[in-house]
Motif scaffolding. Sequence first.
Motif, PDB file in Angstrom:
ATOM      1  N   GLN A 212     -16.111   3.089  20.434  1.00  0.00           N
ATOM      2  CA  GLN A 212     -14.285   3.443  19.401  1.00  0.00           C
ATOM      3  C   GLN A 212     -13.450   3.695  21.200  1.00  0.00           C
ATOM      4  O   GLN A 212     -13.133   4.692  21.460  1.00  0.00           O
ATOM      5  CB  GLN A 212     -14.194   4.777  19.159  1.00  0.00           C
ATOM      6  N   GLY A 213     -13.023   2.478  21.956  1.00  0.00           N
ATOM      7  CA  GLY A 213     -12.308   2.737  22.610  1.00  0.00           C
ATOM      8  C   GLY A 213     -13.564   2.044  23.914  1.00  0.00           C
ATOM      9  O   GLY A 213     -13.556   3.263  24.690  1.00  0.00           O
ATOM     10  N   GLY A 214     -13.069   0.986  24.644  1.00  0.00           N
ATOM     11  CA  GLY A 214     -14.090   1.128  25.768  1.00  0.00           C
ATOM     12  C   GLY A 214     -14.150   1.817  27.600  1.00  0.00           C
ATOM     13  O   GLY A 214     -14.868   2.213  27.804  1.00  0.00           O
ATOM     14  N   GLY A 215     -12.541   1.790  26.930  1.00  0.00           N
ATOM     15  CA  GLY A 215     -12.197   2.755  28.488  1.00  0.00           C
ATOM     16  C   GLY A 215     -12.313   4.557  28.145  1.00  0.00           C
ATOM     17  O   GLY A 215     -11.381   5.249  29.217  1.00  0.00           O
ATOM     18  N   TYR A 216     -12.484   5.099  26.620  1.00  0.00           N
ATOM     19  CA  TYR A 216     -13.308   6.248  26.651  1.00  0.00           C
ATOM     20  C   TYR A 216     -14.224   6.594  27.176  1.00  0.00           C
ATOM     21  O   TYR A 216     -15.404   5.716  26.130  1.00  0.00           O
ATOM     22  CB  TYR A 216     -12.472   6.355  25.263  1.00  0.00           C
ATOM     23  N   GLN A 217     -14.332   7.337  28.039  1.00  0.00           N
ATOM     24  CA  GLN A 217     -16.010   7.760  28.239  1.00  0.00           C
ATOM     25  C   GLN A 217     -16.472   8.896  26.803  1.00  0.00           C
ATOM     26  O   GLN A 217     -17.649   8.264  27.104  1.00  0.00           O
ATOM     27  CB  GLN A 217     -15.717   8.890  30.183  1.00  0.00           C
ATOM     28  N   ARG A 218     -16.173   9.270  26.758  1.00  0.00           N
ATOM     29  CA  ARG A 218     -16.978   9.745  25.665  1.00  0.00           C
ATOM     30  C   ARG A 218     -17.702   9.130  24.451  1.00  0.00           C
ATOM     31  O   ARG A 218     -18.855   9.365  23.968  1.00  0.00           O
ATOM     32  CB  ARG A 218     -16.189  11.474  25.081  1.00  0.00           C
ATOM     33  N   ALA A 219     -16.536   7.867  23.715  1.00  0.00           N
ATOM     34  CA  ALA A 219     -16.964   7.130  23.628  1.00  0.00           C
ATOM     35  C   ALA A 219     -18.389   6.501  23.758  1.00  0.00           C
ATOM     36  O   ALA A 219     -19.790   6.079  23.088  1.00  0.00           O
ATOM     37  CB  ALA A 219     -16.623   6.308  22.840  1.00  0.00           C
ATOM     38  N   TRP A 220     -18.713   6.047  24.772  1.00  0.00           N
ATOM     39  CA  TRP A 220     -19.756   5.706  25.721  1.00  0.00           C
ATOM     40  C   TRP A 220     -21.254   6.631  25.523  1.00  0.00           C
ATOM     41  O   TRP A 220     -22.485   6.193  25.442  1.00  0.00           O
ATOM     42  CB  TRP A 220     -19.437   5.137  27.160  1.00  0.00           C
ATOM     43  N   ASP A 221     -20.623   7.556  26.051  1.00  0.00           N
ATOM     44  CA  ASP A 221     -21.856   8.796  25.708  1.00  0.00           C
ATOM     45  C   ASP A 221     -22.316   9.032  24.533  1.00  0.00           C
ATOM     46  O   ASP A 221     -24.032   8.591  24.414  1.00  0.00           O
ATOM     47  CB  ASP A 221     -20.883  10.302  26.446  1.00  0.00           C
ATOM     48  N   GLU A 222     -21.456   8.973  23.002  1.00  0.00           N
ATOM     49  CA  GLU A 222     -21.898   8.882  22.081  1.00  0.00           C
ATOM     50  C   GLU A 222     -22.449   7.727  21.521  1.00  0.00           C
ATOM     51  O   GLU A 222     -23.175   8.190  21.147  1.00  0.00           O
ATOM     52  CB  GLU A 222     -20.415   8.701  20.818  1.00  0.00           C
ATOM     53  N   PHE A 223     -22.330   6.379  21.982  1.00  0.00           N
ATOM     54  CA  PHE A 223     -23.328   5.507  21.888  1.00  0.00           C
ATOM     55  C   PHE A 223     -24.674   6.105  22.493  1.00  0.00           C
ATOM     56  O   PHE A 223     -25.875   5.313  21.941  1.00  0.00           O
ATOM     57  CB  PHE A 223     -22.753   3.816  22.818  1.00  0.00           C
ATOM     58  N   PHE A 224     -25.040   6.191  23.658  1.00  0.00           N
ATOM     59  CA  PHE A 224     -26.419   5.785  23.952  1.00  0.00           C
ATOM     60  C   PHE A 224     -26.697   7.340  24.032  1.00  0.00           C
ATOM     61  O   PHE A 224     -27.781   7.458  24.010  1.00  0.00           O
ATOM     62  CB  PHE A 224     -25.801   6.361  25.680  1.00  0.00           C
ATOM     63  N   PHE A 225     -25.696   8.564  23.050  1.00  0.00           N
ATOM     64  CA  PHE A 225     -26.529   9.755  22.433  1.00  0.00           C
ATOM     65  C   PHE A 225     -27.339   8.819  20.986  1.00  0.00           C
ATOM     66  O   PHE A 225     -28.992   9.225  20.762  1.00  0.00           O
ATOM     67  CB  PHE A 225     -26.080  10.762  21.376  1.00  0.00           C
ATOM     68  N   HIS A 226     -26.895   7.425  20.655  1.00  0.00           N
ATOM     69  CA  HIS A 226     -27.398   7.584  19.195  1.00  0.00           C
ATOM     70  C   HIS A 226     -28.658   6.547  20.002  1.00  0.00           C
ATOM     71  O   HIS A 226     -29.266   6.148  19.067  1.00  0.00           O
ATOM     72  CB  HIS A 226     -26.596   6.596  18.274  1.00  0.00           C
ATOM     73  N   THR A 227     -29.119   5.211  21.322  1.00  0.00           N
ATOM     74  CA  THR A 227     -29.636   4.699  21.273  1.00  0.00           C
ATOM     75  C   THR A 227     -30.268   4.927  22.325  1.00  0.00           C
ATOM     76  O   THR A 227     -31.362   3.932  22.241  1.00  0.00           O
ATOM     77  CB  THR A 227     -28.703   3.277  21.586  1.00  0.00           C
ATOM     78  N   ALA A 228     -29.949   5.846  23.265  1.00  0.00           N
ATOM     79  CA  ALA A 228     -30.935   5.992  24.673  1.00  0.00           C
ATOM     80  C   ALA A 228     -30.639   7.529  24.812  1.00  0.00           C
ATOM     81  O   ALA A 228     -30.937   7.783  26.139  1.00  0.00           O
ATOM     82  CB  ALA A 228     -30.752   5.068  25.706  1.00  0.00           C
ATOM     83  N   GLY A 229     -30.531   8.223  24.223  1.00  0.00           N
ATOM     84  CA  GLY A 229     -30.211   9.929  24.132  1.00  0.00           C
ATOM     85  C   GLY A 229     -30.834  10.351  22.961  1.00  0.00           C
ATOM     86  O   GLY A 229     -31.804  10.009  22.182  1.00  0.00           O
ATOM     87  N   LYS A 230     -29.888  11.559  22.961  1.00  0.00           N
ATOM     88  CA  LYS A 230     -30.507  12.892  21.788  1.00  0.00           C
ATOM     89  C   LYS A 230     -31.012  12.654  20.826  1.00  0.00           C
ATOM     90  O   LYS A 230     -31.486  13.284  19.923  1.00  0.00           O
ATOM     91  CB  LYS A 230     -29.484  14.098  22.511  1.00  0.00           C
ATOM     92  N   PHE A 231     -30.232  11.456  19.815  1.00  0.00           N
ATOM     93  CA  PHE A 231     -30.090  11.688  18.655  1.00  0.00           C
ATOM     94  C   PHE A 231     -31.418  10.173  18.248  1.00  0.00           C
ATOM     95  O   PHE A 231     -31.808  10.364  17.436  1.00  0.00           O
ATOM     96  CB  PHE A 231     -28.739  10.415  17.779  1.00  0.00           C
ATOM     97  N   ASP A 232     -31.403   9.414  19.395  1.00  0.00           N
ATOM     98  CA  ASP A 232     -32.959   8.202  19.076  1.00  0.00           C
ATOM     99  C   ASP A 232     -32.355   7.746  20.639  1.00  0.00           C
ATOM    100  O   ASP A 232     -32.087   7.579  21.381  1.00  0.00           O
ATOM    101  CB  ASP A 232     -32.242   7.048  17.981  1.00  0.00           C
ATOM    102  N   ASP A 233     -33.754   6.806  20.552  1.00  0.00           N
ATOM    103  CA  ASP A 233     -33.967   5.736  21.522  1.00  0.00           C
ATOM    104  C   ASP A 233     -34.699   5.129  21.189  1.00  0.00           C
ATOM    105  O   ASP A 233     -35.698   4.461  22.127  1.00  0.00           O
ATOM    106  CB  ASP A 233     -34.885   6.922  22.919  1.00  0.00           C
ATOM    107  N   ILE A 234     -33.953   4.409  20.306  1.00  0.00           N
ATOM    108  CA  ILE A 234     -34.950   3.014  20.842  1.00  0.00           C
ATOM    109  C   ILE A 234     -34.162   2.053  21.662  1.00  0.00           C
ATOM    110  O   ILE A 234     -35.269   1.222  21.251  1.00  0.00           O
ATOM    111  CB  ILE A 234     -33.447   2.758  18.675  1.00  0.00           C
ATOM    112  N   LEU A 235     -33.240   1.809  22.096  1.00  0.00           N
ATOM    113  CA  LEU A 235     -33.334   0.684  23.203  1.00  0.00           C
ATOM    114  C   LEU A 235     -34.453   0.896  24.110  1.00  0.00           C
ATOM    115  O   LEU A 235     -34.775   0.017  25.017  1.00  0.00           O
ATOM    116  CB  LEU A 235     -32.132   1.271  23.906  1.00  0.00           C
ATOM    117  N   GLY A 236     -34.801   2.212  24.073  1.00  0.00           N
ATOM    118  CA  GLY A 236     -35.714   2.408  25.435  1.00  0.00           C
ATOM    119  C   GLY A 236     -37.284   0.930  24.792  1.00  0.00           C
ATOM    120  O   GLY A 236     -37.725   1.142  26.072  1.00  0.00           O
TER     121      GLY A 236
END
Length: 521
Positions: A212-236
Amino acid sequence: MKRMSNLFIWGVILLVAPCSARCQFRVLPYLLPADADANYRLTWFTETAAPGCLAVWEDGGADTLVYTSSPLYAHELGYSALEESERENYPDMFAGTNWKHAVYLRGLVGETTYRYRVVQGQDTAHNTIRTAPETGKRTPIRFIAMADSETDPDGRKIYRSWPAGPQHEQSTGRPDTVKHYLLTETEGFIENLKQVRKSQPDFVLLAGDLVQGGGYQRAWDEFFFHTAGKFDDILGQVPLLPAIGNWENYGARNGGYAPEAIRLARAKYKAYFSLPPNGSASYQDCYYRVDYGPVTIITLDSSNGLPDSTDDDTNVNINVSTYPSDDLPDINPGSAQWEWAVSQLKDAHEAGQVIFVQFHHVPYSSGGHILPLTAEGSSGQAGVPMRKYTPIFKQYGVVAVICGHNEALEHSVVDGVHFWDVGIAGDGLGAPNDDVDPRRRNEYSQWSAHKHAKEYWDGNRLVEGGKHYGHLLVDVRPHEEGYTITMTPQYIFPVRSEEGRVQTVETRRYNHVVHAKFPND
């Protein structure tokens, strides 16, 4: 609105996170496609400059490959002054430093399971990968396609607007109290990715609007929480093939569509996604090709067309004359991207590959982003200009085009080419606009979740139907002299009690499974 059952369900999910907030990994290792000389590119981020140690071994064997990473500082990924000023409201913000580790995995045997581990200080990340078959090999391939995850930390508490669709003849009607979707954005994306993992795909396409906004760093943090972080690491364990969407060109709270904000948004995307080379230094990571066995994926950047703000353009907010960099490719005939696309399509076609294309701005739909920029009532973001590619897609035997943008699920067919809007990864759930604006009528539409999956309510319980978060499951299987392709839309269905509380979720399939053949005789 009380949702105690939701709090219980999602609380459990968050407690089983693969990496705690104290983890030295800022982003856990994730897989990206590499060039022809490597199997994959494994990337991770830390908050310190310490090198990491990567070990890779064949399943059941000993270490076969050992690498030491050479971290580089990713200055593009820092928090803005605004984000820093709000730190106390976001307890899971990182320290603010970003060190990028990237290792090419080379020499692995095709169609083989490997395990790996990455050690950073006292922390270890480990996962399993399956290598791709040789290009052109006639073997079954499965992949997932979706778009519009649009992650944002506020998504943990946002229930999106949910326009009611047509009702089943036996439905008691949607309750007047139900105006918003039954899961938050975060809950929807979490459950969607859980099903993606269960489907065991070879790779995942994400056709733009990742955040939700490529210039918004917390949005990127949230994306990787889902995909390579604390929610899930499916992209691993499952490689990601991303495309740039309109949100990846937008600074959000950090400048909106100001020229420098657009540049920074695109720079953040490129910092995270180093992709196969396309022969252009300026446009590297914007568009690229991936071969996976018999399948070829061509990814385009549909962000901008020239001349600006005309019927050849896709976004009225982006102008080359004010953009402070040279990394914004044109979409139109004669452009570098166009000529590259034609050459890649021709090459893949002559090699007998089963070709799929992905980009963000869907060219055929009945949604809110279909009118050209010059039309009255245009959203200022149009998919119509991408129709110029349809003749070459037809010419070179493209099976399907994967898009997003309207936050909808819709299937169209044009000259034998299948077009999918799969913008239901985890954000909004848009409704068609053709019923109020006939100019938006999609004469090529075969099916949409909003119109054809009629809602069947029994009091407060939704029995079946409706539009939901989900994805497209694509199976490519050898058949006689060609291939059969099965495209199955799957969705996450919230199961409610008679009192109207969400108790659990189920994965279901819409009644619109599409079969195609390649070659298409």
